[in-house]
Each structure stands twice: as structure tokens, then as C-alpha cells.
Design a protein around this motif. Structure first.
Motif: not given
Ligand SMILES: Nc1ncnc2c1ncn2[C@@H]1O[C@H](COP(=O)(O)OP(=O)(O)OP(=O)(O)O)[C@@H](O)[C@H]1O
Ligand SMILES: [Mg+2]
Length: 512
Positions: A272-274, A317-319, A325-327
Motif C-alpha cells: 500500500n505504501a509503495i 472506510r479504510l478497513f 480507491t485503486k482501479a
């Protein structure tokens, strides 16, 4: 008491009735019969829809014809909004044809206003029937769910079994490569492959124990080893503009958990960080002991990035499952992190600034001590020409085991089933040790061992057992030395086991 049967409780009754006097009569009648109820009256479509969609209602009692509205339409609306809501017509007249039509459309009963004596029992019966129908549907849905879970667990069990077999070479080949090459790059690549193989087969096992409802086994894990494993897996895919930095603040930091699951958590967070740093940046993995509000020691593992950060609506809404939010994201990464961390009595804290970066802190109980899983390959033991018979019906594993053991200096013979093994022994004589897979079809391992002993084999036997079907040595009733190794196999463990059991047998037979 005119209403027999289970208690109805206090009912909310909706009257679809244009005449206030008729409504009054209905209420009186029910109250006198001992039906505890509150009433609401409507006489048009809008009123009916409003009550049905807003408040609670246990039963609808409806007139058949009203100015501007009609009972059949009321029934239609009720069926649309609440398919199981009981509905009874209470009308001045109802022709035979209309009565049949009403029942066909789902009305529970019809009562004539001039002979309302049956009304209380009709109401009680309709409510009870609707409730038992709802209960039946609930039980049926529950049963369907249980059956679905049951078949899912069968599929998962089958899949994880096949997956373990497919991954087996990934656990065996890297060790072989390392013994055959001094090139450090080959060693590093071999480590990557074996780490992936290990992770894959532990995941297959994790899936199995999850559907079975059992907890994954827990072990003491040194954070340093965890970081090294994640580092190893990330190195290959790290974009050149992202700089990875790992740091341990304190020595001997450890926690209790499942290695594969924790590695999965860190990988999810790191990926996720990358992904949050498309222009590059710095990814940090830090571990340090901290004290919580009660003064208890905890382990804090932080994953910090200098990426795009998260606005508050994303943070909220993270969890949630499937939030992404990614395609091409699944939105399951963080959910699974949370499940694993909370399973270890830990928690996750997130802080983020849009445009500056994000920080995920994992707070976990610090380990009290115990055996550390050691992965160093060390010096592998070698044989000196002892005859070893390997019996395994999975062809890839059989040939890998055979190759590996013969490259370590043993004299190998192989068979893919019990009959083949016995035939081989009759033709070529007894081996010094046997390695037998316990999932042999036709002749089970226990019978093969008995037959071998009957032919005079007194050496040690190494059983390769399926974690799903552990071997009970007592039930085997074998007279010779027995050893077990759980699949999936790691070659170094096979080498060590074969070496140890041959040494033990040699000691036992040496003159005192
Ligand atoms: N380090 C981060 N920086 C910015 N946003 C993040 C970060 N970590 C998670 N997010 C946000 O949280 C969302 C959910 O993350 P999660 O890992 O659950 O799913 P995903 O990454 O979208 O999908 P997948 O994990 O299947 O690739 C992401 O889509 C992203 O919007
Ligand atoms: Mg993700």
C-alpha cells in the motif's frame, strides 16, 4: 381466554378503513377478545405506503371498497413492500369470486363485518402463521448457509491439499540449488523462491485451518527475521525511486504469532505504501518496544511512507471490506491485516496527512520468550552410500526427494506405491532406511511397513504425514524405529531426519 396458542404479545395493527365507526368496532372487538394491540388507520394509498415504510406493523386489516381506494390495491402494495406481512379483509360484503381472488393474491383470511365473531381468532392465526413462516425461512437460510460453508470447506481442503503438492518443489529445489552453487546471487534467488514456497504452503494450511475454525499455530517470532523476510520479498519489486529502510530499536524484539500471517500483514502495508508513492519516496519499517496507557510493555511495528496520504473520508472506510480507491484493488488488504492483528490481541493505529504520507502502527503483545524458529540452513548432513527406499505416489515429490537424497550421498531406490516397494525389496534386497508417504493409495503405509518388517526389514522408517491426517504411531503398531515429518517438506529437514535416524540405528546396532 378465547385466543389459544403461543402469546402474541402487543400487536401493531394497521386498519385500511374509510369508516371511523367501523374501525372503532373492530378495535373494540379485538380488545374484548383479549388481543393487546395499538391501532393506526389509513384510507388511501399514500397513507398506507407511509405507515408501511416507516413504522412497525404486525398485521393489516383492510376494507374491500373505499372511496378513492380499494382493498385489492392495498393488498398488492402490502405484498410489494412486505411480502410476508399478514393481511386480512374485513368487509361489508365479499362475493365468492372476490374471496377466492383475495386468497389467491395472498390474503390470509376474510371476515364479514356483520358477523365479526371470527375476527380475533383469524387475526391471531394469521400473525402466528406469518411468524412461524418467518422462523422457517430463517432456519432454512441458516441451513443453506451452513451447507454452503460445508461445501466451501471441502473445496478449500481439496484446494489446499493440491496447492501444497504443487508448491512442494519450491521448498525442495532452492536447498538443492544452494548445495550445488557457491554463487551468492543464486543463494539469494534460492532464498526468494523458498520463502515464497513456504509462504504459499503456509497460506494453504492457514486457509484450511480457517475453514475448520481452528487457530493457526503460534510461535515466537523475532522481528528481525520477520523484517528480513519482508525485505527479501520486497527487494525484487521495489520501484527504483522508493527507498526502503528497516530499523529495530532494541535487541531481541520478538512477538508470538504466525510467521506467514504477520509477513502477510507487513507485505500488505508495505505494498500500500509503495502504491501511495508513485513519484517515489521513503518506506520505513520500524520496530520498538513501547508502554501502553496501563504501563504494560508492547511491541510497536510502524510502517511509514512519504506518499499521497489519505483524506478523512478514506481514513473512515479504510478497513471496510472491498473499500478501494485503486482501479485494480480488491479492498481486502487492510481488512485482512486487521483480522490478523486483532486475532493476536493487537490493534492498528493510523495517522495520515494528505500530500505528506501515512503511518500504520501495529501494537502487539510483546513475546514472553520460548523457542525461536530457526531458518539457518547451516551445514547439511551427508550420507555415505546407505540404501534408502522412498515410497511416494506423488511423482514430482518422489523424484525430487530421490534426486535430493542421492545428491546428498545416499543410494536411492524409489517406488510409487506399496506393491512397487515390496517388489523392489524382493528383487534388490532390503534398504537401510525407508521414507514413506502416509497418503499412499491402495496399500496404506501401516500395511507396507508390516509387510517390510515381515520381509526382515528392521531399519528406521520416516513417515511423511499429512497435517490433515496426523499419524498415530501407537495405531501403526510398528516394531522398528519410527520418525515423522509433516508435509509440506523442507529438504533440509528431510536431510536431517534421514541422517539422524540412520545414525541412531547405527548406534543401536553397534556392539557395546
Ligand atoms: N499507505 C497508504 N497511503 C495512502 N492510501 C492508503 C494507504 N494504505 C491504504 N490506503 C487506502 O486504503 C484503501 C484500502 O486499502 P487495502 O489495502 O484494503 O485495499 P487496496 O490496496 O485498495 O487493494 P489491494 O490490497 O487488493 O491491492 C486503498 O485503496 C487506499 O485508498
Ligand atoms: Mg492493499
Amino acid at each position: 381466554m378465547p385466543l389459544n396458542g403461543p402469546a402474541l404479545g402487543h400487536l401493531q395493527i394497521l386498519l385500511v378503513e374509510d369508516s371511523a365507526e367501523d374501525a372503532e368496532l373492530i378495535c373494540d372487538m379485538l380488545e374484548q377478545a383479549g388481543v393487546a394491540a395499538s391501532f393506526q388507520r389509513v384510507d388511501d394509498e399514500d397513507g398506507l405506503v407511509e405507515v408501511l415504510s416507516s413504522g412497525r406493523c404486525d398485521i393489516v386489516l383492510s376494507d374491500l371498497s373505499m372511496p378513492g381506494f380499494c382493498g385489492m390495491r392495498a393488498l398488492e402494495l402490502v405484498r410489494e413492500l412486505h411480502p410476508r406481512m399478514p393481511f386480512v379483509f374485513v368487509s361489508g360484503t365479499i362475493g365468492e369470486e372476490m374471496a377466492v381472488q383475495a386468497l389467491q393474491q395472498g390474503a390470509a383470511d376474510y371476515i364479514l363485518k356483520h358477523s365479526p365473531g371470527r375476527l380475533p381468532s383469524a387475526v391471531a392465526r394469521a400473525v402466528r402463521e406469518a411468524r412461524s413462516e418467518a422462523e422457517r425461512a430463517r432456519v432454512e437460510a441458516e441451513l443453506m448457509r451452513a451447507q454452503r460453508l460445508e461445501s466451501m470447506s471441502l473445496i478449500a481442503a481439496g484446494l489446499s491439499h493440491d496447492l501444497r503438492n504443487i508448491l512442494q518443489p519450491l521448498l525442495i529445489v532452492p536447498d538443492l540449488l544452494k548445495t550445488r552453487s557457491d554463487d551468492p546471487r543464486i543463494h539469494q534467488l534460492a532464498d526468494v523462491i523458498s520463502e515464497c514456497g513456504l509462504r504459499g504452503s503456509e497460506m494453504a494450511e492457514s486457509m484450511l485451518s480457517f475453514v475448520r475454525g481452528s487457530r493457526r499455530s503460534s510461535e515466537r517470532i523475532e522481528v528481525e527475521r520477520l523484517f528480513n523476510a519482508v525485505d527479501l520479498l520486497l527487494r525484487g519489486s521495489l520501484p527504483s525511486k522508493v527507498e526502503l529502510h528497516t530499523e529495530l530499536k532494541g535487541s531481541g524484539l520478538a512477538l508470538d504469532g504466525n510467521f506467514t500471517e504477520l509477513q502477510q500483514v507487513l507485505l500488505n502495508l508495505a505494498l500500500n505504501a509503495i502504491q501511495a508513492m508513485p513519484e517515489g519516496g521513503r518506506l520505513q519499517l520500524l520496530a520498538e518496544p513501547v508502554t501502553d496507557v496501563d504501563g504494560c510493555a508492547q511491541l510497536c511495528i510502524r510502517v511509514i511512507d512519504t506518499g499521497i496520504g489519505m483524506p478523512s473520508d478514506v481514513m473512515e472506510r479504510l478497513f471496510s471490506p472491498f473499500f478501494t480507491t485503486k482501479a485494480t484493488g480488491t479492498g481486502l488488504g487492510l481488512m485482512s491485516c486487521k483480522r490478523i492483528i486483532e486475532g493476536l490481541q493487537g490493534s492498528i493505529q493510523v495517522t495520515s496527512q494528505v500530500g505528506e504520507g501515512s503511518q500504520f502502527d501495529l501494537l502487539l503483545p510483546i513475546s514472553g520468550g520460548g523457542a525461536v524458529r530457526s531458518e539457518s540452513i547451516g551445514d547439511l548432513p551427508v550420507g555415505n552410500g546407505q540404501a534408502v527406499l522412498v515410497v511416494d505416489n506423488i511423482a514430482t515429490r518422489l523424484s525430487l526427494l530421490g534426486n535430493a537424497l542421492s545428491s546428498q550421498g545416499y543410494r536411492l531406490s524409489m517406488a510409487s506405491d506399496g506393491a512397487g516397494a515390496l517388489h523392489h525389496v524382493q528383487q534388490h534386497g532390503l534398504p537401510e532406511a525407508v521414507v514413506i508417504d502416509t497418503a499412499l493409495p491402495l496399500m496404506p503405509a501401516s500395511q507396507l511397513l508390516r509387510e517390510l518388517r515381515a520381509l526382515g526389514f528392521s531399519g528406521p522408517a520416516l513417515l511423511l504425514e499429512d497435517p490433515a491426517q496426523p499419524v498415530d504411531p501407537a495405531a501403526l503398531a510398528d516394531s522398528g524405529p519410527l520418525h515423522c515429518l509433516r508435509k509440506p517438506l523442507e529438504m533440509q529437514h528431510v536431510f536431517r531426519a534421514v541422517d539422524a535416524m540412520l545414525a541412531e540405528a547405527a548406534n543401536a546396532s553397534a556392539p557395546a
